[in-house]
Design a protein around this motif. Structure first.
Motif, mmCIF file in Angstrom:
data_model
loop_
_atom_site.group_PDB
_atom_site.id
_atom_site.type_symbol
_atom_site.label_atom_id
_atom_site.label_comp_id
_atom_site.label_asym_id
_atom_site.label_seq_id
_atom_site.Cartn_x
_atom_site.Cartn_y
_atom_site.Cartn_z
ATOM 1 N N PRO A 79 -44.319 -2.935 -15.089
ATOM 2 C CA PRO A 79 -42.974 -2.811 -14.522
ATOM 3 C C PRO A 79 -42.825 -1.566 -13.650
ATOM 4 O O PRO A 79 -43.361 -0.510 -13.981
ATOM 5 C CB PRO A 79 -42.077 -2.744 -15.753
ATOM 6 N N SER A 120 -41.878 -13.448 -17.388
ATOM 7 C CA SER A 120 -40.828 -12.441 -17.339
ATOM 8 C C SER A 120 -41.185 -11.284 -18.257
ATOM 9 O O SER A 120 -42.018 -11.405 -19.154
ATOM 10 C CB SER A 120 -39.469 -13.031 -17.727
ATOM 11 N N TYR A 175 -42.597 -14.861 -21.854
ATOM 12 C CA TYR A 175 -42.055 -13.505 -21.902
ATOM 13 C C TYR A 175 -43.168 -12.546 -22.302
ATOM 14 O O TYR A 175 -43.768 -12.694 -23.359
ATOM 15 C CB TYR A 175 -40.893 -13.436 -22.903
ATOM 16 N N SER A 213 -41.348 -6.085 -23.675
ATOM 17 C CA SER A 213 -40.722 -4.878 -23.159
ATOM 18 C C SER A 213 -41.808 -3.812 -23.077
ATOM 19 O O SER A 213 -42.441 -3.477 -24.075
ATOM 20 C CB SER A 213 -39.594 -4.445 -24.093
ATOM 21 N N PRO A 252 -34.897 -2.923 -14.819
ATOM 22 C CA PRO A 252 -34.347 -4.231 -15.191
ATOM 23 C C PRO A 252 -35.404 -5.260 -15.593
ATOM 24 O O PRO A 252 -36.596 -5.081 -15.371
ATOM 25 C CB PRO A 252 -33.620 -4.679 -13.929
ATOM 26 N N LEU A 253 -34.910 -6.358 -16.140
ATOM 27 C CA LEU A 253 -35.733 -7.523 -16.457
ATOM 28 C C LEU A 253 -36.200 -8.146 -15.144
ATOM 29 O O LEU A 253 -35.412 -8.294 -14.209
ATOM 30 C CB LEU A 253 -34.910 -8.540 -17.255
ATOM 31 N N GLN A 264 -39.593 -6.925 -19.237
ATOM 32 C CA GLN A 264 -38.655 -5.855 -18.919
ATOM 33 C C GLN A 264 -39.291 -4.522 -19.259
ATOM 34 O O GLN A 264 -40.287 -4.443 -19.966
ATOM 35 C CB GLN A 264 -37.342 -6.026 -19.663
ATOM 36 N N SER A 265 -38.698 -3.474 -18.724
ATOM 37 C CA SER A 265 -39.251 -2.147 -18.947
ATOM 38 C C SER A 265 -38.216 -1.255 -19.610
ATOM 39 O O SER A 265 -37.033 -1.551 -19.633
ATOM 40 C CB SER A 265 -39.713 -1.543 -17.629
#
Length: 168
Positions: A133, A162, A65, A68, A137-138, A164-165
């Protein structure tokens, strides 16, 4: 009960680690009967020997991950690419399935990565991965690695990255 001195304990763990064949890193590399092997013979080989084929993996895990990140912003992180085999991996290349994940600077191993087109058995190097991103969404994408394992070309799907933004 007598306590074990730290140097003896370290020696014990190092001995167990080497005996188990789990050594990965600078100069390590133990025999693992579950890995495919290749027999090498010919001029300069001293006869024939059996070695485990190159096996590449990202040591940080099957799922990574990247956090964000603000929409349109970029985060870059380095990861370890390890060769658990005894033979060198050659002609190493990689690619992601979506544009939000990429090698920093645009090509393997990424700006700041130390990997080259080959990686000796029992060694590791670093790759630099960026995430930018483009939507809220993720998102996720696996990293596909292609290389020659000492016997032929292989292509494996590596870990899934993965992230997300969020809107600024």
């Amino acid at each position: 009960m007598e306590s074990i001195k730290s140097s003896k304990l370290l020696t014990l763990f190092a001995t167990l680690f080497v005996a188990s064949g789990l050594v990965i890193g600078c100069g390590g590399g133990g025999y693992d009967p579950m890995r495919p092997t290749a027999t090498q013979s010919g001029p300069g080989s001293g006869g024939s020997s059996t070695q485990t084929l190159a096996t590449l993996s990202i040591t940080e895990g099957p799922t990574i991950y990247m956090g964000s990140v603000g929409l349109g912003s970029t985060v870059t992180t380095t990861y370890h690419l390890a060769n658990a085999g005894q033979t060198a991996a050659t002609a190493i290349a990689g690619q992601f399935h979506i544009a939000e994940f990429y090698f920093a600077g645009g090509s393997y191993p990424g700006t700041g990565g130390s990997c080259g087109s080959s990686l000796d058995g029992g060694h590791f190097c670093t790759i630099a991965i960026s995430f930018t991103p483009a939507a809220i969404p993720l998102v996720s994408s696996p990293l596909d690695l292609a290389y020659n394992n000492g016997s032929g070309s292989v292509s494996v799907t590596g870990p899934t990255f993965s992230g997300q933004s969020f809107a600024h």
